[in-house]
Design an enzyme around this catalytic site. Structure first.
Site, PDB file in Angstrom:
ATOM      1  N   ASN A 190       4.792  -4.286   5.497  1.00 54.89           N
ATOM      2  CA  ASN A 190       3.535  -4.865   5.958  1.00 54.89           C
ATOM      3  C   ASN A 190       2.514  -4.836   4.819  1.00 54.89           C
ATOM      4  OD1 ASN A 190       0.973  -5.313   7.322  1.00 54.89           O
ATOM      5  ND2 ASN A 190       2.024  -4.827   9.232  1.00 54.89           N
ATOM      6  N   ASP A 191       1.865  -5.978   4.575  1.00 58.35           N
ATOM      7  CA  ASP A 191       0.892  -6.063   3.491  1.00 58.35           C
ATOM      8  C   ASP A 191      -0.390  -5.298   3.805  1.00 58.35           C
ATOM      9  OD1 ASP A 191       2.553  -7.699   1.895  1.00 58.35           O
ATOM     10  OD2 ASP A 191       1.914  -9.489   3.001  1.00 58.35           O
TER      11      ASP A 191
ATOM     12  N   HIS B   9       8.156 -13.003  15.285  1.00 63.10           N
ATOM     13  CA  HIS B   9       8.310 -11.791  14.482  1.00 63.10           C
ATOM     14  C   HIS B   9       7.950 -10.559  15.308  1.00 63.10           C
ATOM     15  CE1 HIS B   9       3.943 -12.263  14.216  1.00 63.10           C
ATOM     16  NE2 HIS B   9       3.867 -11.014  13.763  1.00 63.10           N
TER      17      HIS B   9
ATOM     18  N   LYS C  12      -4.943 -10.124  33.461  1.00 64.90           N
ATOM     19  CA  LYS C  12      -5.347  -8.827  33.995  1.00 64.90           C
ATOM     20  C   LYS C  12      -6.213  -8.113  32.959  1.00 64.90           C
ATOM     21  CE  LYS C  12      -4.883  -4.574  35.881  1.00 64.90           C
ATOM     22  NZ  LYS C  12      -5.656  -4.204  37.066  1.00 64.90           N
TER      23      LYS C  12
ATOM     24  N   GLN D 297       7.028  -6.023  14.669  1.00 61.54           N
ATOM     25  CA  GLN D 297       6.636  -5.010  13.696  1.00 61.54           C
ATOM     26  C   GLN D 297       7.439  -3.744  13.938  1.00 61.54           C
ATOM     27  OE1 GLN D 297       2.409  -4.649  12.628  1.00 61.54           O
ATOM     28  NE2 GLN D 297       1.993  -6.227  14.168  1.00 61.54           N
TER      29      GLN D 297
ATOM     30  N   MET E 194      -7.913  -4.517  31.767  1.00 60.97           N
ATOM     31  CA  MET E 194      -7.887  -3.059  31.913  1.00 60.97           C
ATOM     32  C   MET E 194      -9.279  -2.536  31.566  1.00 60.97           C
ATOM     33  SD  MET E 194      -5.003  -1.749  32.908  1.00 60.97           S
ATOM     34  CE  MET E 194      -3.246  -2.105  33.023  1.00 60.97           C
TER      35      MET E 194
END
Length: 350
Positions: free
Chosen positions: A74-75, A163, A313, A165, A315
């Site tokens: 991850n950059d 994609h 929804k 992560q 939260m």
């Protein structure tokens, strides 16, 4: 007056997390005049998308012309491997501890217009194989390897390219830490895996099952929080981690992922947003296959949409300050998903 779970409020216990959820089905009757989201629209693929094959990323690094999955650091990672450690706490109310790790991005497919329900089963199997590769590698060094996918702008996904992560950490994060404790306590008391026992009951009752094949079942958990939340559970062999899966389980998983996501998209005829991820036994040096019999590998899909493609929804309020609450019952959600086609995606009907 006789209690009816589809009409009367009640609370349900989640033994995986030792918490309760308030179910208020009568609230489904209320009119909605609150915030709505813009309906998801299909956009032409961005020729400058930084995740596409051959693209130049903002870091100055260029992606290869990949044809299947592609993984890169991850950059803008939230976790780094080599950082100073905080000092020992001077007071028990002000504690900090070391946090080291690494973050990676994994592209599912070179085509930016693709999503899981539109991919071939064989292509989804390649995704699963790479998840296993990543867990196998990072799990040798790190206590926890979190594989997760945020899909859709409504879920904060900044890039529409397919994609996920992968964040690996030196510490056990809150969610798996609580699940590890609850499952361990259940195993000590009953001598069985909590989720293995739970799955047996769900297979008998059938009312919350959405999909099932020879290797996997998709259910709306009895204690689900999000309106159309689902859990994927393996039917055979009680695997504790993704690395335990055999070829039949991997193929069955690819098939049910495609079918479940087809149902999701068909529900409101949109590219259904969600956060999903895997939970299995913790990893790290010294862990071995079969060392955590209290665990059963499972995936969670947590989608925010409630009434339509434009109403989600929230939260807030009671959920943030007291406990989680839902309107639609898990049984009602499961039926609505069961009634959706799992073979033909709405984009392919015409």
């Amino acid at each position: 007056m006789e209690f009816k779970s589809t009409e009367h409020q009640h609370i349900r216990y989640n033994p995986l997390k030792d918490e309760w959820v308030l179910v208020s089905p009568h609230r489904c009757l209320r009119p909605w005049s609150g915030q709505t989201e813009a309906a998801p629209e299909d956009q032409p693929p961005d020729p400058n998308n930084p995740l596409r094959a051959g693209a130049l990323r903002s870091s100055g690094k260029r992606n290869p012309d990949y044809t299947s999955t592609y993984v890169f650091p991850n950059d803008f990672p939230a976790l780094l491997e080599d950082v100073p450690e905080p000092p020992e706490p001077e007071h028990p109310l002000f504690q900090s501890a070391p946090a080291k790790g690494t973050c990676r991005v994994m592209c599912f497919h070179p085509d930016s217009t693709m999503t899981i329900p539109l991919m071939k089963v064989e292509e989804i199997e390649e995704v699963i194989d790479e998840w296993i590769n990543q867990l196998n590698e990072l799990g040798q060094r790190y206590t926890w390897v979190q594989i997760f996918e945020n899909k859709g702008a409504i879920m904060g996904c900044s890039n529409p390219h397919p994609h996920c992560q992968i964040w690996a950490s030196s510490f056990l994060p809150n969610e798996p830490r609580i699940k590890d404790r609850c499952q361990s306590e259940y195993y000590a008391k009953y001598g069985n895996s909590l989720l293995v026992d739970y799955l047996k009951q769900e297979l008998k009752l059938k009312e919350r099952i959405v999909l099932k094949n020879s290797e996997w079942v998709a259910i709306v958990p009895y204690w689900a929080v999000w309106p159309y939340e689902t859990m994927l559970l393996p039917l055979n062999g009680a695997p504790q981690r993704l690395t335990d899966l055999n070829p039949a389980q991997k193929k069955g998983l690819a098939e049910i992922m495609k079918q479940l996501n087809t149902k999701y998209d068909n529900l409101f005829e949109c590219s259904f947003p969600y956060s999903m991820g895997w939970h299995g036994a913790p990893t790290g040096p010294g862990t071995t296959r079969g060392d955590s019999p209290h665990w059963l590998l499972h995936a969670l899909y947590l989608p925010p949409l409630l009434r339509s493609a434009t109403i989600k929804k929230f939260m807030v309020g009671f959920e943030m300050l007291a406990q989680t609450q839902r309107d639609l019952t898990p049984e009602q959600a499961a039926k609505r998903l069961r009634d959706c086609d799992h073979l033909i995606h709405y984009k392919n009907r015409h």
